[in-house]
Design a protein around this motif. Structure first.
Motif, PDB file in Angstrom:
ATOM      1  N   ALA A 156       0.846  -1.192   0.000  1.00 25.60           N
ATOM      2  CA  ALA A 156       0.000   0.000   0.000  1.00 25.60           C
ATOM      3  C   ALA A 156       0.883   1.244   0.000  1.00 25.60           C
ATOM      4  O   ALA A 156       1.855   1.319   0.754  1.00 25.60           O
ATOM      5  N   TYR A 157       0.537   2.219  -0.839  1.00 25.61           N
ATOM      6  CA  TYR A 157       1.277   3.474  -0.926  1.00 25.61           C
ATOM      7  C   TYR A 157       0.410   4.582  -0.326  1.00 25.61           C
ATOM      8  O   TYR A 157      -0.795   4.624  -0.559  1.00 25.61           O
ATOM      9  N   PHE A 158       1.038   5.464   0.440  1.00 31.54           N
ATOM     10  CA  PHE A 158       0.277   6.488   1.139  1.00 31.54           C
ATOM     11  C   PHE A 158       1.030   7.812   1.147  1.00 31.54           C
ATOM     12  O   PHE A 158       2.254   7.846   1.051  1.00 31.54           O
ATOM     13  N   LYS A 159       0.258   8.908   1.309  1.00 36.76           N
ATOM     14  CA  LYS A 159       0.839  10.250   1.395  1.00 36.76           C
ATOM     15  C   LYS A 159       1.104  10.652   2.842  1.00 36.76           C
ATOM     16  O   LYS A 159       1.981  11.456   3.114  1.00 36.76           O
ATOM     17  N   ASP A 160       0.308  10.107   3.767  1.00 42.84           N
ATOM     18  CA  ASP A 160       0.391  10.507   5.168  1.00 42.84           C
ATOM     19  C   ASP A 160       0.155   9.283   6.050  1.00 42.84           C
ATOM     20  O   ASP A 160      -0.961   8.762   6.108  1.00 42.84           O
ATOM     21  N   ILE A 161       1.189   8.852   6.730  1.00 42.55           N
ATOM     22  CA  ILE A 161       1.087   7.643   7.553  1.00 42.55           C
ATOM     23  C   ILE A 161       0.013   7.760   8.641  1.00 42.55           C
ATOM     24  O   ILE A 161      -0.599   6.778   9.029  1.00 42.55           O
ATOM     25  N   SER A 162      -0.252   8.961   9.111  1.00 45.18           N
ATOM     26  CA  SER A 162      -1.233   9.124  10.189  1.00 45.18           C
ATOM     27  C   SER A 162      -2.667   8.870   9.718  1.00 45.18           C
ATOM     28  O   SER A 162      -3.566   8.737  10.549  1.00 45.18           O
ATOM     29  N   LEU A 185       9.169   9.288  15.182  1.00 44.23           N
ATOM     30  CA  LEU A 185       8.062   8.377  14.916  1.00 44.23           C
ATOM     31  C   LEU A 185       7.284   8.222  16.214  1.00 44.23           C
ATOM     32  O   LEU A 185       7.851   7.885  17.250  1.00 44.23           O
ATOM     33  N   GLU A 186       5.987   8.496  16.162  1.00 41.40           N
ATOM     34  CA  GLU A 186       5.140   8.365  17.345  1.00 41.40           C
ATOM     35  C   GLU A 186       4.079   7.309  17.071  1.00 41.40           C
ATOM     36  O   GLU A 186       3.410   7.340  16.048  1.00 41.40           O
ATOM     37  N   ILE A 187       3.956   6.381  18.001  1.00 43.91           N
ATOM     38  CA  ILE A 187       2.950   5.334  17.905  1.00 43.91           C
ATOM     39  C   ILE A 187       2.183   5.348  19.220  1.00 43.91           C
ATOM     40  O   ILE A 187       2.761   5.207  20.291  1.00 43.91           O
ATOM     41  N   GLU A 188       0.878   5.530  19.121  1.00 40.65           N
ATOM     42  CA  GLU A 188       0.071   5.595  20.341  1.00 40.65           C
ATOM     43  C   GLU A 188      -1.297   4.992  20.112  1.00 40.65           C
ATOM     44  O   GLU A 188      -1.700   4.735  18.977  1.00 40.65           O
ATOM     45  N   ASN A 189      -2.007   4.749  21.190  1.00 40.42           N
ATOM     46  CA  ASN A 189      -3.380   4.268  21.106  1.00 40.42           C
ATOM     47  C   ASN A 189      -4.257   5.360  20.545  1.00 40.42           C
ATOM     48  O   ASN A 189      -4.097   6.535  20.878  1.00 40.42           O
ATOM     49  N   LYS A 218      -2.471   4.677  16.008  1.00 37.28           N
ATOM     50  CA  LYS A 218      -2.255   6.062  15.608  1.00 37.28           C
ATOM     51  C   LYS A 218      -0.752   6.256  15.447  1.00 37.28           C
ATOM     52  O   LYS A 218      -0.001   6.288  16.407  1.00 37.28           O
ATOM     53  N   ILE A 219      -0.333   6.348  14.182  1.00 35.92           N
ATOM     54  CA  ILE A 219       1.093   6.457  13.862  1.00 35.92           C
ATOM     55  C   ILE A 219       1.323   7.797  13.190  1.00 35.92           C
ATOM     56  O   ILE A 219       0.582   8.180  12.285  1.00 35.92           O
ATOM     57  N   SER A 220       2.322   8.525  13.632  1.00 34.59           N
ATOM     58  CA  SER A 220       2.644   9.790  12.974  1.00 34.59           C
ATOM     59  C   SER A 220       4.159   9.959  12.908  1.00 34.59           C
ATOM     60  O   SER A 220       4.905   9.409  13.711  1.00 34.59           O
ATOM     61  N   LEU A 221       4.568  10.716  11.907  1.00 35.62           N
ATOM     62  CA  LEU A 221       5.980  10.985  11.695  1.00 35.62           C
ATOM     63  C   LEU A 221       6.163  12.495  11.685  1.00 35.62           C
ATOM     64  O   LEU A 221       5.465  13.198  10.975  1.00 35.62           O
ATOM     65  N   LYS A 222       7.066  12.977  12.514  1.00 39.71           N
ATOM     66  CA  LYS A 222       7.337  14.411  12.586  1.00 39.71           C
ATOM     67  C   LYS A 222       8.780  14.662  12.179  1.00 39.71           C
ATOM     68  O   LYS A 222       9.682  13.914  12.543  1.00 39.71           O
ATOM     69  N   ASN A 223       8.980  15.725  11.436  1.00 37.85           N
ATOM     70  CA  ASN A 223      10.309  16.125  10.991  1.00 37.85           C
ATOM     71  C   ASN A 223      10.555  17.526  11.532  1.00 37.85           C
ATOM     72  O   ASN A 223      10.011  18.495  11.018  1.00 37.85           O
ATOM     73  N   GLU A 224      11.343  17.606  12.602  1.00 40.66           N
ATOM     74  CA  GLU A 224      11.626  18.890  13.251  1.00 40.66           C
ATOM     75  C   GLU A 224      13.139  19.098  13.318  1.00 40.66           C
ATOM     76  O   GLU A 224      13.862  18.227  13.809  1.00 40.66           O
ATOM     77  N   ASN A 225      13.600  20.238  12.848  1.00 42.83           N
ATOM     78  CA  ASN A 225      15.032  20.578  12.897  1.00 42.83           C
ATOM     79  C   ASN A 225      15.917  19.472  12.333  1.00 42.83           C
ATOM     80  O   ASN A 225      16.915  19.084  12.939  1.00 42.83           O
TER      81      ASN A 225
END
Length: 182
Positions: free
Chosen positions: A86-92, A120-124, A108-115
């Protein structure tokens, strides 16, 4: 026709880009519990049901922009092996259908790019809680409702435990860049 489906095993290999887009090789072993559980064999009707199950996997999963390398087959005439990329634009935004089974454990998976650092954040997933109106109820009525909800929970728990004998989720993430610290 599948009346109930339980996801037994789910394996995902995520390859992520710095912006949160990417791909995931998604494998699932689905167990159609009824009517196959009562002894019917694979037939042309069950083949039609198999194709319908796979169609639902592809169409009812959300956050997916495209699918490739789709494969599926019966295992021991009782389980279905499904694998696709599967290909996606936004993992969240990803939520796999998994035979209609709601997998809410760390979904609930999200990827943040800071500085120039990627997190990678994985939470309920947060679920909305229902508010119960208690105005006008006596303490005994409130306690009775609590006991009723506890009994409903126990019945549901027993049903799910017998319907889904084993449950496994295995996720691997390939991230861009070098690993620094956890």
């Amino acid at each position: 026709m599948f009346l109930l489906s339980g996801c037994i095993q789910n394996t995902q290999l995520f390859t992520l880009n710095p912006n949160g887009s990417g791909k995931v090789v998604h494998e699932a072993i689905l167990q159609p519990l009824l009517p196959l559980a009562i002894g019917s064999n694979v037939s042309s009707d069950s083949e039609k049901s198999l194709k319908n199950l796979i169609k639902n996997e592809l169409e009812k999963s959300s956050g997916i922009d495209a699918w490739s390398d789709v494969s599926y087959k019966w295992i021991d005439q009782q389980k279905v092996f499904f694998k696709a990329t599967a290909y996606f634009k936004d993992i969240s935004q990803i939520k796999f259908y998994n035979g209609g089974t709601d997998i809410s454990l760390f979904n609930k998976i999200s990827l943040k790019n800071e500085n120039n650092e990627i997190f990678l954040e994985i939470e309920n997933e947060k679920t909305s809680s229902k508010k119960v109106e208690i105005q006008g109820l006596t303490e005994d009525e409130i306690n009775q409702q609590i006991q009723q909800k506890k009994a409903e929970y126990q019945k549901t728990k027993l049903l799910l435990a017998s319907a889904i004998p084993s449950f496994k989720i295995d996720r691997t993430f390939q991230l861009p860049g070098k690993f620094k610290d956890s």
